[in-house]
Design an enzyme around this catalytic site. Structure first.
Site, short mmCIF file in Angstrom:
data_model
loop_
_atom_site.label_atom_id
_atom_site.label_comp_id
_atom_site.label_asym_id
_atom_site.label_seq_id
_atom_site.Cartn_x
_atom_site.Cartn_y
_atom_site.Cartn_z
CD GLU A 192 32.32 46.90 37.74
OE1 GLU A 192 32.57 48.35 37.87
OE2 GLU A 192 33.92 46.49 37.81
CB CYS A 198 35.98 40.51 30.14
SG CYS A 198 36.96 40.30 31.19
CB CYS A 239 38.85 37.57 43.84
SG CYS A 239 40.25 36.15 43.35
CB CYS A 284 46.23 39.03 43.01
SG CYS A 284 46.57 37.56 42.61
CB CYS A 318 44.46 42.67 41.09
SG CYS A 318 42.79 41.69 40.49
N GLY A 324 36.62 37.70 39.80
CA GLY A 324 36.65 36.03 40.25
C GLY A 324 38.06 35.21 39.54
CD GLU A 325 41.38 31.13 39.48
OE1 GLU A 325 42.68 31.79 39.15
OE2 GLU A 325 40.78 30.56 38.79
CB SER A 331 42.37 33.71 32.87
OG SER A 331 43.38 34.61 33.84
CB SER A 381 47.46 35.33 36.52
OG SER A 381 45.72 35.61 35.61
CG PHE A 382 53.80 33.15 34.75
CD1 PHE A 382 53.55 31.53 34.99
CD2 PHE A 382 55.44 32.87 34.25
CE1 PHE A 382 54.57 30.64 35.61
CE2 PHE A 382 56.31 32.35 35.54
CZ PHE A 382 56.34 31.02 34.92
CG HIS A 383 51.22 38.81 36.81
ND1 HIS A 383 50.32 38.29 35.09
CD2 HIS A 383 49.39 38.04 36.87
CE1 HIS A 383 48.91 38.94 35.02
NE2 HIS A 383 48.36 37.98 36.05
CG ASN A 440 44.62 48.48 33.18
OD1 ASN A 440 45.00 49.20 31.85
ND2 ASN A 440 44.50 46.99 32.95
CB CYS A 485 42.89 43.23 32.33
SG CYS A 485 42.56 43.23 31.48
N1 SAH Z 1 41.16 35.47 38.85
C1 SAH Z 1 41.35 35.02 37.16
C2 SAH Z 1 40.88 35.45 36.32
C3 SAH Z 1 40.87 37.54 36.62
S1 SAH Z 1 42.00 38.32 35.92
C4 SAH Z 1 43.05 35.00 37.40
O1 SAH Z 1 43.70 36.11 37.97
O2 SAH Z 1 43.59 35.23 35.73
C5 SAH Z 1 42.39 38.56 34.16
C6 SAH Z 1 43.53 38.95 34.33
O3 SAH Z 1 44.20 40.32 34.47
C7 SAH Z 1 44.39 38.33 34.92
O4 SAH Z 1 45.80 37.86 34.30
C8 SAH Z 1 44.91 39.08 36.22
O5 SAH Z 1 46.84 39.18 36.49
C9 SAH Z 1 44.87 40.67 35.33
N2 SAH Z 1 44.71 41.76 36.16
C10 SAH Z 1 44.68 42.45 37.39
N3 SAH Z 1 44.39 43.30 37.44
C11 SAH Z 1 44.99 43.69 37.12
C12 SAH Z 1 45.67 45.25 36.85
N4 SAH Z 1 45.26 46.19 37.70
N5 SAH Z 1 46.34 45.75 35.09
C13 SAH Z 1 46.27 45.03 34.33
N6 SAH Z 1 45.81 43.15 34.37
C14 SAH Z 1 45.51 42.74 35.45
FE1 SF4 Z 2 41.07 37.72 41.90
FE2 SF4 Z 2 42.50 37.24 40.01
FE3 SF4 Z 2 42.78 39.36 40.55
FE4 SF4 Z 2 43.98 37.66 41.56
S1 SF4 Z 2 44.07 38.69 39.19
S2 SF4 Z 2 42.80 38.86 42.68
S3 SF4 Z 2 42.73 35.51 41.05
S4 SF4 Z 2 40.62 38.37 40.04
#
Ligand code: SAH
Ligand code: SF4
Length: 395
Positions: A116, A129, A136, A140, A143, A197-198, A229, A251-253, A328, A371
């Site tokens: 997508e 984006c 991936c 996480c 995600c 993806g990463e 990212s 992606s610190f979180h 989200n 996201c």
């Molecule tokens: N894999 C990479 C890039 C893709 S994710 C990474 O993890 O950074 C892009 C961003 O969306 C990341 O910061 C991820 O942590 C965030 N993300 C993933 N799932 C999400 C969700 N359900 N709600 C909000 N942000 C989310």
């Molecule tokens: Fe992969 Fe990024 Fe999602 Fe983590 S947040 S599962 S690294 S796409």
């Protein structure tokens, strides 16, 4: 050469077009690789650089897909190109447009896989984006993409192809001879590698594709308009600055290893301290090119005032901004979005500590384009089939 040689040659060079797919796709080749391929086809070495320039401009500046339209090349040369090469993009399977104007494309790549791509229009710019992998390898817990196993890395052509097909859909290629597209604000002015993806687990293809996006004789996006990212693949972080030069988001979180281990499991490999050390040394970080810390707001998990204060302490000394992302939701997600007042208090603490703390407005939620919601329908279907098989013991 004898007098009869040209006749033989003519016979040999009657274009025998290879079938679709057997020809080399120009899209995604770096300038060096294109040059090598042209020489292998018989282009004299002395001319190769000029031919690369000409073809490059047609493909990446004007968006041309047909060698016959490359009018500054000799007809025989165009025929030769046609015989050996193609100019193809991944295919748009469907397009959804959100009430807020966000567009989500479902794109099919070789092998029938789907990714997508999301276009987010804003008043003064438009951000695309893009995805770097199908699925991936990381998992996480918040995600949606992370619930889908890695299928494969995208090629450089499939990565830059996403940018090109969005420009097709937006009608943003300039007309040859009319303008270069530099005259007004661009519809597609920014790229974020924040789709599926990463990106740092597919470094070379991502690098080659972004080099094409930045090339001044083509799509010509500044490196400052591209943000990659990463979840925190520490050994690749410095390379991002050195070999791509784009902006970095992380992606610190979470503010403790205990919570981050849970949310972003790659933390077990490279923990918060190791990650922050790598960011402190990020060669490109400066006040004008700050590192974005992405922080997803999960109710009662990582959203307390104490978390906000810890976050500020952890990142001190790093030129940073913090992007708060309201979680989200997706079907079956084990988390809830933090309350709005909680997000605001969190943002306030960060802001008072001197950091920009924008709250990312969720875009395209009605079409599951926000996201972390990305996951291709076919993979979803595949997964549910596998689940059914597991449940019924037929797998
Ligand atoms: N894999 C990479 C890039 C893709 S994710 C990474 O993890 O950074 C892009 C961003 O969306 C990341 O910061 C991820 O942590 C965030 N993300 C993933 N799932 C999400 C969700 N359900 N709600 C909000 N942000 C989310
Ligand atoms: Fe992969 Fe990024 Fe999602 Fe983590 S947040 S599962 S690294 S796409």
């Amino acid at each position: 050469m004898t007098g009869s040689a040209p006749i033989t040659q003519d016979v040999l060079t009657i274009p025998r077009k290879l079938p679709e797919g057997a020809r080399t796709n120009i899209v995604g080749l770096t300038r060096d690789k294109l040059r090598e391929a042209l020489i292998a086809m018989g282009t004299p070495e002395k001319q190769a650089k000029m031919r690369v320039n000409q073809i490059w401009q047609w493909v990446y500046q004007w968006g041309v897909r047909d060698f016959q339209a490359m009018t500054n090349l000799a007809k025989t040369y165009r025929a030769q190109l046609d015989e050996h090469f193609e100019i193809t993009l991944p295919e748009i399977v469907s397009k959804q447009v959100s009430a807020d104007g966000t567009r989500k494309y479902l794109v099919r790549i070789a092998g029938g896989h789907e990714v997508e791509v999301v276009y987010i229009p804003e008043t003064d710019r438009g951000t695309l984006c893009i995805s770097s992998q199908v699925g991936c390898t990381l998992t996480c817990s918040f995600c949606h993409t992370g619930t889908q196993k890695l299928v494969r890395n995208l090629t450089a052509g499939e990565i830059i192809g996403q940018v090109m097909l969005a420009r097709d859909d937006l009608g943003e290629w300039p007309q040859p001879g009319v303008g270069t597209g530099e005259s007004g604000p661009r519809l597609l002015s920014n790229i974020v590698l924040m789709g599926m993806g990463e990106p740092l687990y597919n470094f070379e293809n991502v690098r080659d594709a972004m080099k094409i996006a930045m090339d001044g004789e083509g799509i010509a996006l500044s490196r400052r308009r591209i943000t990659l990212s990463t979840s925190g693949v520490v050994p690749e972080i410095a390379k991002t600055a050195e070999e791509i030069g784009c902006l970095l988001a992380v992606s610190f979180h979470a503010t403790t290893d205990e919570v981050r281990d849970e949310l972003v499991p790659i933390n077990k490999r490279w923990n918060i301290e190791t990650l922050l050390d790598a960011l402190r040394e990020y060669p490109k970080a400066s006040n004008s090119e700050r590192i974005t810390f992405e922080y997803v707001m999960l109710k009662d998990v990582n959203d307390s005032d104490e978390d906000a204060r810890r976050l500020v302490k952890l990142i001190s000394g790093i030129p940073a901004k913090i992007n708060l992302i309201p979680f989200n939701e997706w079907p079956g997600a084990p988390y809830q979005r933090s309350d709005w007042s909680r997000i605001e208090s969190f943002a306030d603490i960060i802001y008072k500590a001197g950091y920009a703390s924008p709250i990312r407005t969720p875009r395209g939620e009605d079409i599951m384009a926000a996201c972390g919601q990305l996951k291709s329908a076919t993979e979803r279907a595949r997964k549910s089939k596998a689940q059914i098989a597991a449940e019924t013991g037929t797998g």
